[in-house]
Design a protein around this motif. Structure first.
Motif, PDB file in Angstrom:
ATOM      1  N   ASN A  30      10.643 -25.513 -23.820  1.00 25.28           N
ATOM      2  CA  ASN A  30       9.314 -26.059 -23.232  1.00 25.28           C
ATOM      3  C   ASN A  30       8.560 -26.875 -24.547  1.00 25.28           C
ATOM      4  N   LYS A  31       7.692 -27.592 -24.196  1.00 20.52           N
ATOM      5  CA  LYS A  31       6.833 -28.288 -25.133  1.00 20.52           C
ATOM      6  C   LYS A  31       5.900 -27.210 -25.877  1.00 20.52           C
ATOM      7  N   GLY A  32       5.589 -26.146 -24.985  1.00 22.16           N
ATOM      8  CA  GLY A  32       4.712 -24.954 -25.526  1.00 22.16           C
ATOM      9  C   GLY A  32       5.965 -24.024 -26.392  1.00 22.16           C
ATOM     10  N   ALA A  33       5.164 -22.858 -26.776  1.00 22.19           N
ATOM     11  CA  ALA A  33       6.164 -21.870 -27.455  1.00 22.19           C
ATOM     12  C   ALA A  33       6.957 -21.147 -26.739  1.00 22.19           C
ATOM     13  N   SER A  34       7.166 -21.110 -25.554  1.00 16.79           N
ATOM     14  CA  SER A  34       8.029 -20.412 -24.855  1.00 16.79           C
ATOM     15  C   SER A  34       9.377 -21.164 -24.576  1.00 16.79           C
ATOM     16  N   ASP A  81       2.343 -12.427 -18.314  1.00 15.75           N
ATOM     17  CA  ASP A  81       1.948 -13.621 -18.821  1.00 15.75           C
ATOM     18  C   ASP A  81       2.428 -13.584 -20.212  1.00 15.75           C
ATOM     19  N   PHE A  82       3.608 -14.340 -20.420  1.00 18.56           N
ATOM     20  CA  PHE A  82       4.118 -14.132 -21.683  1.00 18.56           C
ATOM     21  C   PHE A  82       4.266 -15.226 -22.581  1.00 18.56           C
ATOM     22  N   SER A  83       4.000 -14.929 -23.888  1.00 14.23           N
ATOM     23  CA  SER A  83       3.852 -15.884 -24.934  1.00 14.23           C
ATOM     24  C   SER A  83       5.520 -16.483 -25.208  1.00 14.23           C
ATOM     25  N   ALA A 102      14.214 -11.106 -23.541  1.00  9.59           N
ATOM     26  CA  ALA A 102      13.133 -10.280 -24.002  1.00  9.59           C
ATOM     27  C   ALA A 102      11.932 -11.468 -24.048  1.00  9.59           C
ATOM     28  N   ALA A 103      10.727 -10.605 -23.422  1.00  7.79           N
ATOM     29  CA  ALA A 103       9.512 -11.622 -23.319  1.00  7.79           C
ATOM     30  C   ALA A 103       8.303 -10.914 -23.776  1.00  7.79           C
ATOM     31  N   ALA A 104       7.537 -11.433 -24.658  1.00  6.04           N
ATOM     32  CA  ALA A 104       6.388 -11.025 -25.262  1.00  6.04           C
ATOM     33  C   ALA A 104       5.076 -11.205 -24.449  1.00  6.04           C
ATOM     34  N   TYR A 105       4.357 -10.399 -24.299  1.00  2.70           N
ATOM     35  CA  TYR A 105       3.049 -10.332 -23.543  1.00  2.70           C
ATOM     36  C   TYR A 105       2.147 -11.095 -24.248  1.00  2.70           C
TER      37      TYR A 105
END
Length: 715
Positions: A30-34, A81-83, A102-105
Motif C-alpha cells: 500500500n502507499k502507507g506503511a502497511s 489496528d495495525f501499523s 505478523a501484525a504490529a499494533y
C-alpha cells in the motif's frame, strides 16, 4: 487498485507447488506503511492486511470483511489496528499451504499478532488461528469478571438465511451424539440472540458461506458463541475458559482457537458438500485418520464374557484368544485389530502384561503382519496406576478438585489408578509413551477412552494459578482439554505418520466438536441406550438394551449418520455385530459400509458360512470404498421404517453403493439421483436397469425383512 480504493504497487509474484498444481501468491504494498497480501485460489481471493479489515474474503462476486480479534489487554480493549502486516513464512504441509503473517499494533508496539493461515486450492474453506505475543509487560485481563475476547466478526447481508449446525447434541434416545441443523430466525439480530454452533452457515441462494470454530463441548455448554446484533453483525466471542485473567504476554504466546471460514457458489447443501470434502482432505495433516479401514475391537466379547458367561472382563485377555480371533478377523476381511482394555500391566506406563502375553505381544504382532493387518490398543490417557513410573515421575500432575486429589480407583480389573491432568506437563509424558508403543510394538491405532470434559482445577498446571478462582481454573481446563488432546495426537503422528488415534465419545460430558477432528477421529457408539435411558427395569446385569444380533441395534447406530452431510461418517467409528444368521449379518454389513466401518463380537463363534459372507461383502466394498467415502449419503425413508435407502455413488465415477433396508415384505423401487456405473453386483436378487440419463432404476423384492446391497463398479 486494491479493494477499498487503496492504490497498490505490485512488488513480486511467486509461484510454488501445492499438490502438484501451481498456486499464486501476489504481494502488494500500500502507499502507507502497511502491506497487503493477496492469496488467490480457484474458489476465492483473500486479502490480508488491508486498511479496513485484517481479512477480506471474496468468492462468487461477494466480499466478506472479517474483522480481526479484539482482546482485553491491561484492562482495555486491544482492537485490530495495525501499523504493519508482513508475511514472515510460508510452508507446504502436503495437503495445505501454511502462511504466517505478523501484525504490529499501532497502540501497543510491544505486542504482535501472528496469523497462521492454512489454504488449499481444492477447497473454499480456510483454517486460521491467532497467536498473541508480547514483551512480558502486558497481560490479558477480565475487568468484568468474564472472558473479553472477540475472535471474529462479519456482517450478514439483508435477506441472508442462516442455519446453526450443532455437532454435539447428546440424544438420550440413541445414547449418542448427533448432528442437528437449527434455523436462525431474523429476530435473533434485533434481540441480540446467541447460538453455540460450532458452525454457522448462511447465504442468499447464489452464494453460501460458513464460519466455524474448532472446540468441543456437549450442547448447550458453550465456551464460545455466535452473537447477533441489530446492525446484522455476527461476532464469534468467548463465553468462558478462553484464557485466564493475568496471563502474561511474553512468557509464551497466547494461542487462540483455530477458526474456519469459506464461501462457495450455490445453496447450503452445496456448501455442505464442500465442507465435507474439506474435513476429509484438508482439515488435518494426519491423513491416516481419514482412510476407510475396517476395524475390529475385542470389547464386545469382553462384555459378553462378563454378563453372559459370568466370567471376568479380562478372563480371556491372553495371547491364545487374540491369535484365535485374528485368524477369523483375517478371513472376514478386517484390517485393524484393536485389543481393548486389559492388555497392559499398569495404566500410565502402558507396558504389555507378560502374564497374558508372555513374549510381549510379539506373536500377536507377527500374525497381524503376516496377514497385512494393523495392531490397535485401548488407552486411558488420563489414567496412571499408583505404582506406575508415569505417576512417580509426574506426582504434581494428578487431577485435583478444590485442593483434593480423588482416591485412586480400580481400572477394569487392573491396579488402582489416579486421574492425570493432560493440561499439564503430563501431556508430553503421554505423547512420548504412545510414540514408544508405535515404534517398539508397531501399534498404528490407539483408542482413547474415559476423558471427561471437566474434572481439574489444580492451580499448578497449565490452566491457571492461585491468582485465578477455582471456577476459572476449571473452565480453563475444560476449554483447553481438546487443544491438548490434539497436541498429543499431532506430536505422535508427526513422529509416526501411520498412527490413527480416535476418541471415545460413547458417553455424554465429553469434548465433542470440531477440535479433535483436526487431529483424529471419533469412536461414536458403544452399545447405545441403557435401560435407564428408557426408564425400564433391567432384568440382567448388562445394563444396555441393544446387545443382541438383528436389526434393532442397527437402527440406533444408523441414526447419527446425519453427520455425513457435513462430516464424513468414516470419522465416527461405530461397531456392528457379526453374529449369525446371514439375515442379521447382511443388515449389519449393509450398515457399517455406509462409513462407520466397525465390527465387534465373538468372532470364533461365527459359522464358516457367516465368515465367508463377511469376506465376500467386505471384499466388494473395498473395491469401491474410496467412492463411498467421498460422497455424502442421499437418504430416502426414515430409520427403521418400511424402506430405508442410502445412495452413496460418486458424482465423478458413478461407483459406490446403494443400500436398502426393509422391515416389510414388499417390492422397493428407486431411481438413483447420481449417474451409476453400469457394472453392478448385488447381495440379493435385484433388477438394475440403466436409464438414458445415466442413472439407474433399482427394483428389489423383499421376501422377508432384511437388507440389500448394490455395489456399482464392483465385480
Amino acid at each position: 487498485m486494491c479493494s477499498g480504493g487503496l492504490t497498490a504497487l505490485a512488488l513480486s509474484f511467486r509461484k510454488f507447488q501445492n499438490n502438484r498444481r501451481d498456486f499464486l501468491l501476489v504481494i502488494n504494498i500500500n502507499k502507507g506503511a502497511s502491506t497487503m497480501q493477496n492469496i488467490k485460489t480457484p474458489f476465492y481471493t483473500l486479502d490480508v492486511g488491508g486498511a479496513d479489515a485484517l481479512l477480506r474474503y471474496t468468492a462468487n462476486d461477494r466480499t466478506f470483511i472479517l474483522a480481526g480479534p479484539v482482546f482485553e489487554v491491561d484492562g482495555a480493549p486491544l482492537t485490530p489496528d495495525f501499523s504493519t502486516v508482513e508475511l514472515v513464512s510460508e510452508q507446504n504441509l502436503g495437503n495445505v499451504t501454511e502462511y504466517r503473517f505478523a501484525a504490529a499494533y499501532r497502540t501497543l508496539p510491544g505486542i504482535t499478532l501472528t496469523l497462521v493461515l492454512h489454504t488449499a486450492e481444492q477447497t473454499p474453506v480456510m483454517r486460521f488461528q491467532y497467536l498473541l505475543s508480547g514483551d512480558g509487560v502486558h497481560r490479558l485481563t477480565k475487568t468484568s469478571g468474564a472472558d473479553a475476547l472477540e475472535y471474529l466478526k462479519w456482517n450478514a447481508a439483508p435477506g441472508d438465511s442462516m442455519t446453526e449446525v450443532r455437532f454435539s447434541e447428546f440424544n438420550q434416545l440413541t445414547h449418542s451424539f448427533c448432528m442437528n441443523e437449527v434455523p436462525v430466525e431474523e429476530s435473533f439480530f434485533a434481540n441480540r440472540f446467541d447460538v453455540m454452533g460450532p458452525l454457522l452457515a448462511g447465504g442468499d441462494g447464489k452464494t453460501s458461506y460458513l464460519a466455524a470454530y474448532e472446540h468441543g463441548s456437549q450442547y448447550p455448554d458453550a465456551f464460545v458463541h455466535f452473537c447477533f446484533a441489530p446492525d446484522r453483525s455476527i461476532a464469534l466471542a468467548a463465553k468462558k475458559g478462553s484464557y485466564t485473567s493475568g496471563t502474561v504476554l511474553g512468557e509464551q504466546p497466547y494461542e487462540g482457537l483455530w477458526l474456519q471460514f469459506g464461501a462457495a457458489q450455490g445453496d447450503t447443501d452445496q456448501l455442505a458438500a464442500h465442507y465435507r470434502a474439506f474435513q476429509l482432505g484438508y482439515a488435518t495433516q494426519n491423513m491416516e485418520s481419514r482412510k476407510p479401514y475396517i476395524f475390529y475391537n475385542t470389547w464386545n466379547y469382553q462384555e459378553r464374557n462378563k454378563w453372559w458367561n459370568r466370567k471376568a472382563y479380562l478372563a480371556d485377555m491372553n495371547e491364545a484368544r487374540m491369535l484365535q480371533e485374528i485368524e477369523v478377523a483375517h478371513k472376514m476381511g478386517i484390517e485393524v485389530f484393536v485389543i481393548d482394555t486389559g492388555w497392559y500391566e499398569k495404566t500410565g506406563d502402558w507396558v504389555v502384561n507378560r502374564e497374558r502375553f508372555p513374549d510381549g505381544m510379539k506373536k500377536v504382532k507377527a500374525k497381524l503382519d503376516e496377514y497385512g493387518m494393523r495392531l490397535g490398543l485401548w488407552i486411558g490417557p488420563t489414567l496412571a496406576a499408583v505404582s506406575s513410573e508415569a505417576h512417580k515421575h509426574n506426582p504434581d500432575c494428578k487431577i485435583a478438585w478444590n485442593g483434593k486429589v480423588p482416591e485412586p480407583q480400580p481400572i477394569w480389573e487392573t491396579e488402582e489408578s489416579y486421574g492425570m491432568c493432560i493440561v499439564s506437563p503430563y501431556w508430553e509424558t503421554l505423547a512420548d509413551t504412545l510414540i514408544s508403543l508405535a515404534k517398539e510394538l508397531g501399534v498404528t491405532y490407539f483408542k482413547w477412552d474415559a476423558i471427561e470434559q471437566y474434572g481439574c482445577n489444580a492451580p499448578n498446571h497449565y490452566h491457571g494459578d492461585l491468582g485465578n478462582s477455582p471456577e476459572e481454573r476449571a473452565d480453563s481446563y475444560a476449554f483447553q482439554l481438546g487443544a491438548y488432546m490434539s497436541k498429543i495426537v499431532d506430536k505422535v503422528c508427526a513422529a509416526c505418520p501411520e498412527v490413527i488415534i480416535d476418541f471415545d465419545i460413547t458417553e455424554g460430558r465429553r469434548s465433542v466438536g470440531l477440535s479433535f477432528l483436526s487431529s483424529g477421529k471419533y469412536f461414536l457408539i458403544n452399545n447405545g441406550p441403557y435401560y435407564a435411558n428408557y426408564n425400564l427395569p433391567c432384568e440382567d446385569d448388562w445394563t444396555n438394551i441393544f446387545v443382541a444380533p438383528g436389526a434393532p441395534r442397527t437402527w440406533i447406530c444408523r441414526t447419527p449418520l446425519t453427520f455425513d452431510k457435513w462430516i464424513p461418517s468414516v470419522l465416527f467409528l461405530t461397531h456392528y455385530l457379526p453374529d449369525d444368521p446371514i439375515s442379521s449379518q447382511d443388515i449389519n454389513i449393509a450398515s457399517l459400509i455406509l462409513g462407520q466401518n466397525g465390527i465387534w463380537g465373538d468372532l470364533p463363534a461365527l459359522s464358516e458360512t457367516g465368515t465367508n459372507r463377511f469376506a465376500e461383502l467386505l471384499g466388494k466394498y473395498k473395491q469401491v470404498r474410496e467412492d463411498i467415502t467421498a460422497e455424502s449419503a442421499i437418504k430416502t425413508g426414515m430409520t427403521g421404517s418400511g424402506f430405508e435407502c442410502y445412495e452413496k455413488l460418486s458424482g465423478k465415477t458413478g461407483k459406490g453403493a446403494v443400500v436398502v433396508f426393509s422391515t416389510v415384505r414388499d417390492t422397493f423401487k428407486y431411481i438413483t439421483r447420481r449417474k451409476a456405473d453400469k457394472t453392478c453386483w448385488t447381495s440379493v436378487p435385484a433388477l438394475v436397469e440403466p436409464l438414458p440419463d445415466g442413472t439407474a432404476l433399482i427394483t428389489v423384492k423383499f421376501e422377508e425383512p432384511g437388507a440389500a446391497i448394490l455395489f456399482f463398479g464392483a465385480r
